[in-house]
Structure formats: structure tokens, C-alpha cells
Write a protein that holds these residues in place. Structure first.
Motif, PDB file in Angstrom:
ATOM      1  N   ALA A 229       1.555 -10.216  -3.481  1.00 24.32           N
ATOM      2  CA  ALA A 229       1.479 -10.357  -2.021  1.00 24.32           C
ATOM      3  C   ALA A 229       2.787  -9.915  -1.369  1.00 24.32           C
ATOM      4  O   ALA A 229       2.781  -9.271  -0.309  1.00 24.32           O
ATOM      5  CB  ALA A 229       1.163 -11.804  -1.652  1.00 24.32           C
ATOM      6  N   LYS A 230       3.901 -10.232  -2.003  1.00 20.15           N
ATOM      7  CA  LYS A 230       5.208  -9.827  -1.477  1.00 20.15           C
ATOM      8  C   LYS A 230       5.356  -8.304  -1.501  1.00 20.15           C
ATOM      9  O   LYS A 230       5.792  -7.689  -0.523  1.00 20.15           O
ATOM     10  CB  LYS A 230       6.323 -10.476  -2.297  1.00 20.15           C
ATOM     11  CG  LYS A 230       7.736 -10.211  -1.787  1.00 20.15           C
ATOM     12  CD  LYS A 230       8.746 -11.026  -2.592  1.00 20.15           C
ATOM     13  CE  LYS A 230      10.161 -10.867  -2.037  1.00 20.15           C
ATOM     14  NZ  LYS A 230      10.684  -9.502  -2.234  1.00 20.15           N
ATOM     15  N   SER A 233       3.116  -6.817   1.202  1.00 17.14           N
ATOM     16  CA  SER A 233       3.671  -7.028   2.538  1.00 17.14           C
ATOM     17  C   SER A 233       4.809  -6.052   2.828  1.00 17.14           C
ATOM     18  O   SER A 233       4.910  -5.515   3.938  1.00 17.14           O
ATOM     19  CB  SER A 233       4.173  -8.466   2.670  1.00 17.14           C
ATOM     20  OG  SER A 233       4.789  -8.674   3.912  1.00 17.14           O
ATOM     21  N   GLU A 234       5.637  -5.804   1.831  1.00 15.85           N
ATOM     22  CA  GLU A 234       6.774  -4.891   1.995  1.00 15.85           C
ATOM     23  C   GLU A 234       6.326  -3.447   2.189  1.00 15.85           C
ATOM     24  O   GLU A 234       7.091  -2.618   2.694  1.00 15.85           O
ATOM     25  CB  GLU A 234       7.692  -4.983   0.778  1.00 15.85           C
ATOM     26  CG  GLU A 234       8.425  -6.308   0.661  1.00 15.85           C
ATOM     27  CD  GLU A 234       9.121  -6.492  -0.673  1.00 15.85           C
ATOM     28  OE1 GLU A 234       9.922  -7.437  -0.807  1.00 15.85           O
ATOM     29  OE2 GLU A 234       8.853  -5.687  -1.608  1.00 15.85           O
ATOM     30  N   ASP A 236       3.168  -2.594   3.653  1.00 10.38           N
ATOM     31  CA  ASP A 236       2.106  -2.515   4.664  1.00 10.38           C
ATOM     32  C   ASP A 236       0.708  -2.360   4.059  1.00 10.38           C
ATOM     33  O   ASP A 236      -0.124  -1.593   4.573  1.00 10.38           O
ATOM     34  CB  ASP A 236       2.373  -1.371   5.642  1.00 10.38           C
ATOM     35  CG  ASP A 236       3.679  -1.563   6.403  1.00 10.38           C
ATOM     36  OD1 ASP A 236       3.958  -2.713   6.795  1.00 10.38           O
ATOM     37  OD2 ASP A 236       4.420  -0.579   6.585  1.00 10.38           O
ATOM     38  N   SER A 239      -3.635  -7.906   2.513  1.00  9.03           N
ATOM     39  CA  SER A 239      -3.824  -8.846   1.399  1.00  9.03           C
ATOM     40  C   SER A 239      -5.201  -8.714   0.753  1.00  9.03           C
ATOM     41  O   SER A 239      -5.363  -8.962  -0.443  1.00  9.03           O
ATOM     42  CB  SER A 239      -3.597 -10.284   1.870  1.00  9.03           C
ATOM     43  OG  SER A 239      -4.494 -10.615   2.919  1.00  9.03           O
TER      44      SER A 239
END
Length: 309
Positions: A229-230, A233-234, A236, A239
């Protein structure tokens, strides 16, 4: 991460349909690129013709190279690529993979494109195919092409190992994800991430009675889920496009790619050499024989090519 502007397209004279060339043409129509059609040829009988002088043998080789170059030009003449700069390179070399890599090093290409097909597992251990040599040794990304189409609004699957704290793996994960995003934009497709985590080792539960396999499995899955997930997120990536699955990567990746009908898998390869490469291989090598779609293999930033110019 570099973009793909200078493409080396490996042509196979034994194939009726030039899959690598067709993929390169698709890329050329989506983004400004230069193409070099590359053909490595070799005929041992030319080296053994003792009735001819060295000059006569060289003249015969050059005649074959000239004939093959004309053939490459005819392949392109059938395509509408007037706006794309195109070059042709035919070399006489008894190791195709080595000639490809030396050309990459000498002329600094961004991407090698080559058609592929399934390999015989036993033969691959004894004699590594050109594809596997490229996966292990080529310093730039390698796109291995199969018959699967590249439809609009398809799916790009990036295979990462997000659960590791190793900086080299983290950097490679970022590269893989960035290339997936780049290809997804070019192909108007959706980027997805897949992370496989190992199943609970059964022998631990036998040897250590207080070991709780369910708790271990839950903790392992949570760790990989949070790490993925990290990374998403980094970069774009939404999820809902993150897939954390239990199992070995060489099993998980092909299964998910088939379920999703992915058009391309992006994967990292560490370039393992020697006996460990023959017996163990790389995940990318196991994956390519078990998927129907293309595979884009990328190396770590600090990869050192074992072949020199």
C-alpha cells in the motif's frame, strides 16, 4: 527510470510473424522513438571452407550480410513508419545474445524487444536460451513478446517484493512500478501491483509446539499488505489495484496474470550467474514460460553487465 526512445528490435529469420517488430511498431505509433532492426547470423560452414582464402570467405559473409540487410528493409517497407527514424544492423556472430548486448552497450539503447516462446525446461538447464541470457545479462530493460494482443484499456501487472527492508530491493520495486506506470500511460491501460508472500513453513509448527501458524500467516500478510500500500501510494496507484497473494512468485504471478488477462507483466531480474543460475534461475525466467502475455524485465540501477565491448 529512463523512457524508451531508442529501441533495438531483434529479428528472428526463422519466424514467419515478426512479433518483436510488430510490438516496436505499436510503440512507435504511440510515442516518438528510433528503431534499429537487429539480426545476428552465423554459419559454421563458412569458417570451415578451406578451399577459399580468408578474403574470399569474408566476401561471402559480407554478401550474406548484405542480402539479410535488404530483407530487413523489405520488412519495414510494408509498414507505415515514414515519421520514425529506422536503422538496420546485421552482424556475423556465433553467440546471438552476446552480439545483442554488445550492440546495446556500444550504441546505448533504452530497450531491447525480442519475440519469445516456451522453452524446454531440461534443455534450458543444459543450454540456456538467448532469452534467458538477456534476462540475466542485458543492462537495459528487455521486452519479451508473445502473441497476446495489446488492447486499449488493458492491464499492466507489476510484480514486486514490497515486504523487504533491503534498500536494493526497495529501489528495484520503485523502478518496476515506475515502468509499469509508464507503459500503462503509453498503452492507455491500468497499472496493477502484485506481491507474493511465502506460505507458512509447516515444519516450524512441528518443531516448535507454541508456534501459531495462523497468527504467523496473518502477520505476514498484514506486513506485505501495508508495504505494498505504501509503494502504491508513492506511485499514484489506487489501492484496489494492489494484490497480495500467498505463494511463490513463479506460481502467483502467472495465475493472477491469466485471471486478469494482463497484456504485460513488469518484473525485476537480478542477473544471477553461474551454477546458481542454471539450477535455480530467476523468477522472471520461471514466469516467462508460464504466461501468455509479454514480459518486461528490468535490472537494478547498480547492475554490472558481465559482457564488455
Amino acid at each position: 527510470m529512463n523512457t524508451f526512445n531508442k529501441l533495438l528490435v531483434v529479428v528472428d529469420p526463422t519466424e514467419e510473424e515478426q512479433k518483436a517488430l510488430l510490438r516496436a511498431i505499436e510503440l512507435a505509433k504511440k510515442s516518438p522513438v528510433t528503431l534499429t532492426l537487429f539480426l545476428s547470423i552465423y554459419d559454421f560452414s563458412y569458417e570451415m571452407t578451406t578451399m577459399l582464402s580468408a578474403d574470399e570467405r569474408d566476401a561471402m559473409k559480407q554478401a550474406v550480410i548484405g542480402d539479410r540487410t535488404l530483407w530487413l528493409e523489405e520488412l519495414i517497407a510494408q509498414q507505415d513508419l515514414k515519421a520514425t527514424p529506422i536503422d538496420y544492423k546485421v552482424v556475423w556472430h556465433n553467440r546471438p545474445y552476446e552480439s545483442i548486448i554488445k550492440e546495446v552497450l556500444f550504441n546505448k539503447y533504452d530497450l531491447v524487444i525480442k519475440g519469445t516462446h516456451a522453452h524446454d525446461t531440461l534443455k534450458s538447464v543444459i543450454f540456456t536460451p538467448t532469452d534467458w541470457h538477456l534476462l540475466r545479462k542485458c543492462p537495459v530493460p528487455v521486452l519479451l513478446v508473445k502473441e497476446h494482443a495489446w488492447p486499449e484499456h488493458g492491464k499492466i501487472l507489476a510484480a514486486v517484493s514490497a515486504g523487504t527492508d533491503d534498500s536494493e530491493h526497495k529501489n528495484l520495486n520503485t523502478q518496476i512500478t515506475q515502468y509499469a506506470n509508464y507503459m500503462a500511460k503509453l498503452l492507455h491501460s491500468e497499472p496493477h501491483l502484485v506481491n507474493a508472500y511465502p506460505p507458512t513453513p509447516v515444519n516450524i509448527a512441528v518443531e516448535i509446539p507454541e508456534f501459531d501458524p495462523q497468527e504467523y500467516n496473518s502477520s505476514m500478510r498484514q506486513h506485505h499488505t501495508e508495504s505494498l500500500a505504501k509503494l502504491a501510494s508513492e506511485n499514484d496507484i489506487v489501492s484496489s489495484h494492489c494484490h497480495v497473494l500467498e505463494g511463490m512468485p513463479e506460481d502467483v504471478i502467472p495465475r493472477l496474470a491469466q485471471e486478469m488477462d494482463a497484456e504485460l507483466i513488469v518484473i525485476g531480474t537480478v542477473g544471477r550467474q553461474g551454477i546458481s543460475a542454471a539450477l535455480i534461475g530467476n523468477t522472471a525466467e520461471h514466469v516467462i514460460d508460464n504466461v501468455e502475455c509479454d514480459l518486461l524485465a528490468v535490472k537494478p540501477d547498480d547492475f554490472e553487465c558481465p559482457i564488455k565491448i
